[in-house]
Enzyme design. Structure first.
Site, mmCIF file in Angstrom:
data_model
loop_
_atom_site.group_PDB
_atom_site.id
_atom_site.type_symbol
_atom_site.label_atom_id
_atom_site.label_comp_id
_atom_site.label_asym_id
_atom_site.label_seq_id
_atom_site.Cartn_x
_atom_site.Cartn_y
_atom_site.Cartn_z
ATOM 1 N N ARG A 87 68.866 10.301 -41.670
ATOM 2 C CA ARG A 87 68.529 10.942 -40.408
ATOM 3 C C ARG A 87 68.787 12.443 -40.501
ATOM 4 O O ARG A 87 69.669 12.882 -41.244
ATOM 5 C CB ARG A 87 69.361 10.362 -39.262
ATOM 6 C CG ARG A 87 69.149 8.883 -39.011
ATOM 7 C CD ARG A 87 70.136 8.363 -37.989
ATOM 8 N NE ARG A 87 69.918 6.951 -37.697
ATOM 9 C CZ ARG A 87 70.472 5.952 -38.375
ATOM 10 N NH1 ARG A 87 71.293 6.211 -39.389
ATOM 11 N NH2 ARG A 87 70.229 4.700 -38.039
ATOM 12 N N TYR A 133 60.044 1.595 -36.314
ATOM 13 C CA TYR A 133 59.035 2.017 -37.287
ATOM 14 C C TYR A 133 57.873 1.029 -37.341
ATOM 15 O O TYR A 133 57.344 0.731 -38.402
ATOM 16 C CB TYR A 133 59.682 2.149 -38.675
ATOM 17 C CG TYR A 133 60.771 3.185 -38.702
ATOM 18 C CD1 TYR A 133 60.461 4.535 -38.698
ATOM 19 C CD2 TYR A 133 62.110 2.818 -38.708
ATOM 20 C CE1 TYR A 133 61.456 5.497 -38.705
ATOM 21 C CE2 TYR A 133 63.113 3.774 -38.715
ATOM 22 C CZ TYR A 133 62.776 5.113 -38.713
ATOM 23 O OH TYR A 133 63.767 6.054 -38.719
ATOM 24 N N LYS A 176 83.961 8.289 -39.402
ATOM 25 C CA LYS A 176 83.991 7.859 -40.795
ATOM 26 C C LYS A 176 84.649 6.487 -40.907
ATOM 27 O O LYS A 176 85.759 6.331 -41.401
ATOM 28 C CB LYS A 176 84.703 8.905 -41.645
ATOM 29 C CG LYS A 176 83.969 10.231 -41.641
ATOM 30 C CD LYS A 176 84.533 11.203 -42.638
ATOM 31 C CE LYS A 176 83.699 12.472 -42.678
ATOM 32 N NZ LYS A 176 84.150 13.415 -43.694
ATOM 33 N N ARG A 183 61.905 10.805 -42.421
ATOM 34 C CA ARG A 183 62.472 9.449 -42.432
ATOM 35 C C ARG A 183 61.379 8.406 -42.194
ATOM 36 O O ARG A 183 61.359 7.361 -42.838
ATOM 37 C CB ARG A 183 63.556 9.374 -41.363
ATOM 38 C CG ARG A 183 64.315 8.065 -41.258
ATOM 39 C CD ARG A 183 65.481 8.308 -40.313
ATOM 40 N NE ARG A 183 66.018 7.095 -39.723
ATOM 41 C CZ ARG A 183 66.980 6.360 -40.270
ATOM 42 N NH1 ARG A 183 67.471 6.681 -41.445
ATOM 43 N NH2 ARG A 183 67.454 5.296 -39.633
ATOM 44 N N HIS A 192 70.038 0.490 -40.250
ATOM 45 C CA HIS A 192 69.840 -0.276 -39.026
ATOM 46 C C HIS A 192 70.672 -1.547 -39.066
ATOM 47 O O HIS A 192 70.914 -2.116 -40.140
ATOM 48 C CB HIS A 192 68.363 -0.631 -38.842
ATOM 49 C CG HIS A 192 67.522 0.537 -38.438
ATOM 50 N ND1 HIS A 192 66.161 0.556 -38.579
ATOM 51 C CD2 HIS A 192 67.858 1.737 -37.896
ATOM 52 C CE1 HIS A 192 65.693 1.715 -38.147
ATOM 53 N NE2 HIS A 192 66.704 2.439 -37.730
#
Length: 400
Positions: free
Chosen positions: A230, A374, A262, A341, A364
């Protein structure tokens, strides 16, 4: 002396102070005076004295005495309602206060987006209007004008910024009602539909980047196109997360203002195609030279992609640079960084990479998300990420 009801404005008595130039009136429990000043009249409400002995007054100006009386009456109504009577407080002031104080805890990308929308599409048009004088009719007209240029989504965001700014002003007793809540947001223009590059277009883009050293964000584009990360992940990427020997990069789902992003759930490690590794190596050398040249001005955030002084990039800088690159490559300027992307997904899917693998690569949680986001790029499929991209590009270069 003239006595006025603060609510009705009707005179209870009609005696003017001697001297002719200055008229004293009573509005509710407040004493005020109106006198000639400049090309019109000024009205002043006496509020007594503060703790230091300084006289406190609220002033209103107008072309006629009647206009000043009306404005004084409104000022008294505000005083009685507990509203601060800063008549000069404008829409721009309210929006800037909201951008400064009302977005705590929001992601930096959200804050940058709100600031950009406000400064381009709100403040220049109605920022100078005094907040107390802003009306629903005024907003209706302004939104109709903006609807001719903005997408429906952007228009709703701009309205949301204004509504929240006025709500914050209400909470701080600067205005009595939120007129932005009284209007209906019209439909805007159709948004920019996402599209994806074909393999031929992607190769053309990579070739243009290979033959020029002009662009600082060449590696950014190569990485986004060949690894599918991204744009916000690329902007937040740090060098400790890049292992050029192992040909891997670790990216995180997003950068949040609160909490530790993180985490194992947000982190994914991607194997990089050779071209991406080569681009990152060249970029690292270039950045080292920039750092040396910047000297003490360099601000070390350990970012892979940053400005010439080491500070973070914003989405608009990336977009402008990317459009220069696509124009140079002969693809036109009607492209956005996020479509790299989309192109990654489209190329892999067209070359038999299964949707399950693509879903893992783009981070995802399920194939359903991938297929929904998409849906135009996904095709029936079968193999894996960096290896597949290396093979695809190698095959393409042989046939060229």
């Amino acid at each position: 002396m003239v006595r006025l009801d603060s609510g009705s404005g009707h005179a209870r008595s009609d005696r003017q102070e001697k001297g002719g130039n200055r008229m004293k009136i009573i509005i509710g429990k407040y004493e005020a005076s109106i006198y000639p000043e400049g090309d019109g009249f000024t009205g002043a409400i006496s509020l007594g004295f503060d703790a230091t002995g300084k006289r406190q007054r609220v002033k209103r100006k107008g072309k006629t005495k009647a206009q000043v009386r009306d404005r004084l009456r409104e000022a008294v109504e505000d005083l009685e309602a507990g509203i601060k009577t800063e008549v000069r407080y404008s829409v721009e002031d309210a929006v800037n206060d909201f951008l400064e104080k009302g977005l705590k805890g929001k992601a930096k990308s959200t804050i940058d987006n709100y600031r950009s929308l406000a400064r381009k599409n709100l403040i220049p048009q109605i920022g100078a209007v005094k907040l107390k004088e802003l009306t629903a009719d005024h907003l209706d007209k302004w939104l109709d004008e903006r609807a001719e240029e903005l997408s429906t989504r952007s228009l709703r965001l701009v309205h949301q910024i204004l509504e929240r700014a006025i709500r914050q002003a209400q909470a701080r007793d600067r205005v009595r009602r939120n007129v932005a809540s009284l209007v209906i947001v019209p439909e805007g223009q159709e948004g920019h539909p996402s599209k994806a590059m074909t393999l031929e277009q992607a190769v053309k883009l990579l070739e243009a980047l290979r033959t020029t050293a002009e662009f600082r964000l060449s590696a950014y584009v190569v990485l986004s196109l060949l690894a599918g990360i991204r744009t916000e992940e690329a902007r937040a990427l740090t060098w400790p997360e890049v292992d050029l020997k192992a040909r891997t990069v670790a990216v995180y789902r997003s950068v949040r203002a609160k909490g530790d992003t993180k985490t194992k759930r947000s982190r994914r490690v991607l194997k990089l195609p050779k071209k991406a590794v080569e681009a990152l190596r060249a970029h690292h050398r270039r950045q080292a030279a920039e750092r040396l040249q910047a000297g003490e001005k360099w601000q070390d955030h350990d970012l892979v992609f940053c400005r010439e002084d080491g500070t973070p990039l914003d989405r608009w800088q990336v977009r402008r640079e990317f459009q220069k690159i696509t124009t140079l490559a002969g693809l036109g300027e009607d492209w956005t960084p996020r479509e790299l992307r989309h192109s990654f997904v489209s190329i892999l899917s067209a070359h038999d990479v299964p949707v399950e693998d693509i879903s893992d690569l783009v981070g995802h949680v399920s194939t359903h998300v991938t297929e929904t986001v998409y849906r135009h790029e996904i095709r029936p499929a079968l193999t894996k990420g960096a290896q597949a991209m290396d093979k695809i590009l190698k095959r393409q270069s042989r046939s060229a």
